[in-house]
Design a protein around this motif. Structure first.
Motif, PDB file in Angstrom:
ATOM      1  N   ASP A 203      33.282  21.900 -60.710  1.00 39.04           N
ATOM      2  CA  ASP A 203      32.311  22.269 -60.312  1.00 39.04           C
ATOM      3  C   ASP A 203      33.279  23.238 -59.536  1.00 39.04           C
ATOM      4  OD1 ASP A 203      29.987  21.173 -61.752  1.00 39.04           O
ATOM      5  OD2 ASP A 203      30.052  20.374 -60.079  1.00 39.04           O
ATOM      6  N   PRO A 237      18.781  24.362 -60.365  1.00 31.84           N
ATOM      7  CA  PRO A 237      18.264  25.325 -58.553  1.00 31.84           C
ATOM      8  C   PRO A 237      18.443  26.878 -58.609  1.00 31.84           C
ATOM      9  CG  PRO A 237      20.403  24.884 -60.374  1.00 31.84           C
ATOM     10  CD  PRO A 237      19.223  24.551 -60.469  1.00 31.84           C
ATOM     11  N   LYS A 343      23.292  25.074 -56.560  1.00 29.87           N
ATOM     12  CA  LYS A 343      23.380  23.537 -55.271  1.00 29.87           C
ATOM     13  C   LYS A 343      23.171  23.856 -54.485  1.00 29.87           C
ATOM     14  CE  LYS A 343      23.288  20.905 -58.937  1.00 29.87           C
ATOM     15  NZ  LYS A 343      24.226  19.970 -60.378  1.00 29.87           N
ATOM     16  N   ARG A 344      25.113  24.620 -53.957  1.00 29.77           N
ATOM     17  CA  ARG A 344      25.551  25.029 -52.509  1.00 29.77           C
ATOM     18  C   ARG A 344      24.033  25.800 -51.936  1.00 29.77           C
ATOM     19  NH1 ARG A 344      30.521  24.176 -50.517  1.00 29.77           N
ATOM     20  NH2 ARG A 344      30.517  22.570 -52.473  1.00 29.77           N
ATOM     21  N   GLU A 347      21.307  24.130 -50.224  1.00 28.96           N
ATOM     22  CA  GLU A 347      21.422  22.836 -49.661  1.00 28.96           C
ATOM     23  C   GLU A 347      21.183  24.201 -47.900  1.00 28.96           C
ATOM     24  OE1 GLU A 347      25.550  21.821 -49.708  1.00 28.96           O
ATOM     25  OE2 GLU A 347      24.751  20.478 -51.576  1.00 28.96           O
ATOM     26  N   ARG A 454      12.952  16.557 -64.254  1.00 31.17           N
ATOM     27  CA  ARG A 454      13.676  17.623 -64.164  1.00 31.17           C
ATOM     28  C   ARG A 454      13.667  18.758 -65.256  1.00 31.17           C
ATOM     29  NH1 ARG A 454      19.873  15.832 -63.251  1.00 31.17           N
ATOM     30  NH2 ARG A 454      19.673  17.844 -62.537  1.00 31.17           N
TER      31      ARG A 454
END
Length: 616
Positions: A203, A237, A343-344, A347, A454
C-alpha cells in the motif's frame, strides 16, 4: 486431493514447473493454439488438467487467444495467460499483446522456439535471433521479454516477469521457450517461491501529497471526481468518499462500468462519446477542485485534451507515475495505491465535519444512494440531447440508440457488457444505461456470498479497450471473461466488421458451452470509417461490406442465431432462455445505417491535427 506434477529423480521438467507456478497463482485457463515446438508445454498442461489444475482453451487464432487472456485477466483482476508456437503463431499474438500493453492488462505470454542446437540452421518457424526475431518484435509491447536458454533460468526469469506484469504499470510479459529447454529437468521437486506472497502489492502512499490534498479539500466548496479504469479495486472507498462528501462523480469511458448509472451523484461520461452534463459539470466555474483518479489522460479520457479538465483546478491521483507526464498543469500530483489513498481520505473525512455534506447525509438516511428511476431517466435524456427522443423510438430498422436502451433494460443484474472498437463502443459509452443495478440488490447478493455486504471489486459492468482499440477485441475478451465466471451472462457488443475479422472465435464459446450473447450491429459497413468520412467531407471509400446473415452463420457454428430488425423483435426475445442457455447466442441486429454515432470529439481531434505544423 490434487496430485503433484510427475517427476523423476532429477525433479520436474521446466514445462511442468512452469505450470506448477500457474497453479500456485490460481490460473485456471491458458488460451492459445498449439504447434510442434510448444508441445512440451501442452503436455504439462494436459497433466495439470488431469489433476484438476490448469486447462488449455483452444482459440481459433492467436490474436483471439490474447484477447481471451485479456478478458480473463480483467474479470479475475489477476493474470491472463496465452501461448503459441513459434514463427507465425507468435506474430499472430502481437496485436492482442500490444492492446494489453496499451491498456495495462497483465498477461503472461508464452511462445515456443525450436531446440537451441538448431538455432542458425534455419529450422521450421525459427523465431530466435538467427531467424524472424520474435523477441525484437515483443520488446516494444511488453514489460519484460526474454528467452529461456537454460532450465536454471526458469524461476528467476519467471519471477522477474510476473513482478513486472503485476506491478504498476501492469502489462504483458513474454517468455520464449525452446522445446529442448522445456523438456529439461530442473532438479526441483516443487516450486521454490511462494508467488502469492511475493507478488502482493504494498500500500504505497505519498504522505506529503495526501496532507496537501487534505488541506485543499478542507477549503473546497464544490468537488468533482473523475474516475478512470484504474479505479477498479478502489471503487468501494471512492464511492464511500462520494457518499460522505456529496462530491459529484464523472467517469471516463473506461470508468463508466465502475459506477451505478442510478447513483445520485453520477453526472455521466466525459471523453470519447461522452455526455453534455459531464462536460457542463467540469466547466462549471463553481467547481474548485477536480480530482482525476486512475486515468491515463489519453485522448479518449480527456475529450481530446480539453482544457475544461486539464487546468489548475485538477488534482491527479495515479498509481502509474508515467501518466503524470501528461498533466503538467495539475495543481497537485498524488502517487500511490488508489485503494490506500482513498481509505486515508475517508479517515480524514470522518474527522472533518465540513466535508460531510447534508445532501450526502440525507441520501444515506435510508441506506440508499441511487436516484429514483424517473430521475435517472431525466438525467439520461439530458445527456442524450444530441438524439432527441431516439432512445425510445419504435422505428424499423431499429435505431442504435434504441438498441442500447433495450439491452440495458432487458438483460438482468450482473450482466457484463463488452463493447468493441468502432461504432459499437461509441454507442455503448453514450447510450447504454442499465436501469436495474441497485445498491440494495448488490448488498443482498454479496451478503449471501458471505463477504459482509462489501462491494465486489471487479472490472465493472461495462468493459472496453481504448487508445489501441483493435477491432474484434470484445469477441475474444467476452469469451475470456465467461471462462473466468460462468455465473452471469456476458454480452459482447460488436460490429459486422469486427465479426468478419474475429467472429470465428464464436465457435470457442460453442465448444466451451459459454453463455455469451454476441450483439452484432449490422450496417453492412465499417461504420466509424463511413461516418467519419462523411463528417470530415472526405472521399467516400473503402468502408462498404457485403450483406452478411450473421444469424445463419451462428447456426452454422452451432450457436443460436436470431435476426433483429425492429424494437418489436427485441421485445419478443425470451431473455430468460437466452441467459440460461448452455451455449452462445448471436443477435444479428440490422440497425439504421444512417444514424451518426457520437464521435464528434474524435472528428474534432482529427481536424485539429490537419492544421499545418508550426515546426520548421
Amino acid at each position: 486431493m490434487q496430485q503433484h506434477p510427475p517427476q523423476t529423480e532429477h525433479g520436474l521438467d521446466v514445462a511442468d514447473l512452469l505450470v506448477a507456478y500457474l497453479e500456485q497463482l490460481g490460473v485456471r485457463y491458458v488460451f492459445g493454439v498449439p504447434g510442434g515446438v510448444i508441445e512440451p508445454l501442452y503436455n504439462a498442461m494436459a497433466r495439470s488438467s488431469q489433476r484438476g489444475g490448469v486447462r488449455h482453451v483452444l482459440a481459433r487464432h492467436e490474436t483471439g487467444a490474447a484477447f481471451m487472456a485479456d478478458g480473463y485477466a480483467r474479470d479475475t483482476m489477476g493474470l491472463g495467460v496465452c501461448c503459441s508456437t513459434s514463427g507465425p503463431g507468435a506474430t499472430n499474438l502481437l496485436t492482442g499483446v500490444a492492446s494489453a500493453y496499451d491498456n495495462n492488462i497483465p498477461l503472461l505470454v508464452l511462445t515456443g522456439q525450436p531446440a537451441l542446437p538448431t538455432f542458425g540452421k534455419h529450422p521450421l518457424q525459427e523465431s530466435a535471433c538467427t531467424g524472424v526475431n520474435i523477441l525484437t518484435m515483443f520488446q516494444a509491447c511488453t514489460r519484460y521479454n526474454s528467452l529461456l536458454s537454460h532450465p536454471a533460468q526458469l524461476e528467476p526469469k519467471l519471477v522477474s516477469a510476473l513482478q513486472r506484469a503485476l506491478a504498476n504499470p501492469r502489462g504483458p510479459v513474454h517468455l520464449s521457450l525452446p522445446s529442448d529447454v522445456m523438456r529439461s529437468k530442473t532438479g526441483l521437486s516443487k516450486p521454490s517461491f511462494d508467488l502469492r506472497r511475493l507478488l502482493q502489492q504494498p500500500d504505497a502512499l505519498d504522505e506529503a501529497a495526501i496532507q496537501d490534498l487534505r488541506s485543499i479539500l478542507a477549503k473546497a466548496a464544490n468537488v468533482v471526481l473523475l474516475i478512470g479504469g484504474g479505479c477498479t479495486e478502489a471503487m468501494q472507498p471512492i464511492l464511500q468518499f462520494v457518499e460522505m462528501t456529496g462530491a459529484q462523480i464523472i467517469a471516463t469511458p473506461d470508468g463508466k462500468g465502475l459506477i451505478n448509472p442510478c447513483h445520485r451523484q453520477f453526472r455521466g461520461v466525459f471523453g470519447f462519446a461522452g455526455h453534455n452534463l459531464a462536460s457542463a459539470t467540469l466547466r462549471d466555474p463553481s467547481v474548485d477542485v477536480i480530482i482525476a483518479v486512475g486515468t491515463g489522460m489519453c485522448e479518449w479520457d480527456t475529450d481530446g485534451w480539453s482544457d475544461s479538465l486539464l487546468n489548475a483546478r485538477m488534482i491527479h491521483v495515479e498509481e502509474i507515475e508515467e501518466h503524470f507526464a501528461r498533466t503538467p498543469m495539475a495543481r497537485l500530483h498524488i502517487r500511490g495505491r488508489i485503494l490506500a489513498i482513498f481509505k486515508r481520505l475517508i479517515e480524514f473525512t470522518y474527522s472533518t465535519p465540513h466535508l460531510r455534506s447534508q445532501q450526502a447525509h440525507d441520501a444515506k438516511s435510508d441506506g440508499e444512494h441511487f436516484r429514483p428511476l424517473q430521475a435517472t431517466e431525466a438525467i439520461i435524456q439530458s445527456n442524450l440531447a444530441r438524439y432527441p427522443r431516439k432512445y425510445h423510438l419504435d422505428q424499423t430498422p431499429i435505431l442504435p440508440q434504441r438498441l442500447m436502451h433495450d439491452l440495458g433494460r432487458l438483460f438482468p443484474y450482473g450482466a457484463r457488457f463488452f463493447a468493441d472498437a468502432g461504432n459499437s463502443v461509441a454507442w455503448a459509452i453514450h447510450c447504454l444505461h442499465p436501469h436495474d443495478r441497485r445498491l440494495r440488490e448488490r448488498r443482498l447478493q454479496t451478503e449471501r456470498a458471505g463477504v459482509g455486504g462489501r462491494r465486489k471489486a471487479d472490472a465493472g459492468w461495462l468493459r472496453l479497450t481504448h487508445s489501441f482499440a483493435p477491432m474484434g477485441w470484445a469477441i475474444g475478451a467476452a469469451i475470456g471473461a465467461a471462462m473466468a465466471d460462468r455465473s452471469q451472462v456476458v454480452i459482447c457488443i460488436s460490429g459486422d466488421g469486427s465479426m468478419l475479422m474475429n467472429g470465428q472465435e464464436v465457435t470457442v464459446a460453442v465448444a466451451e458451452r459459454l453463455n455469451v450473447v454476441f450483439v452484432v450491429l449490422n450496417d453492412h459497413a465499417l461504420g466509424m470509417v463511413k461516418h467519419a468520412q462523411r463528417l470530415r467531407r472526405a472521399e467516400q471509400t473503402a468502408f462498404a461490406l457485403p450483406v452478411v446473415d450473421f444469424a445463419m452463420q451462428a447456426r452454422a457454428y452451432g450457436a443460436q442465431g436470431i435476426t433483429i430488425r425492429s424494437p418489436q423483435d427485441m421485445a419478443r426475445l425470451d431473455i430468460e432462455a437466452i441467459c440460461t442457455r448452455d451455449g452462445p447466442t448471436v443477435l444479428d441486429v440490422w440497425i439504421d445505417t444512417e444514424e451518426v454515432p457520437p464521435i464528434q470529439g474524435r472528428i474534432r481531434v482529427l481536424e485539429s491535427n490537419d492544421a499545418p505544423s508550426c515546426m520548421n
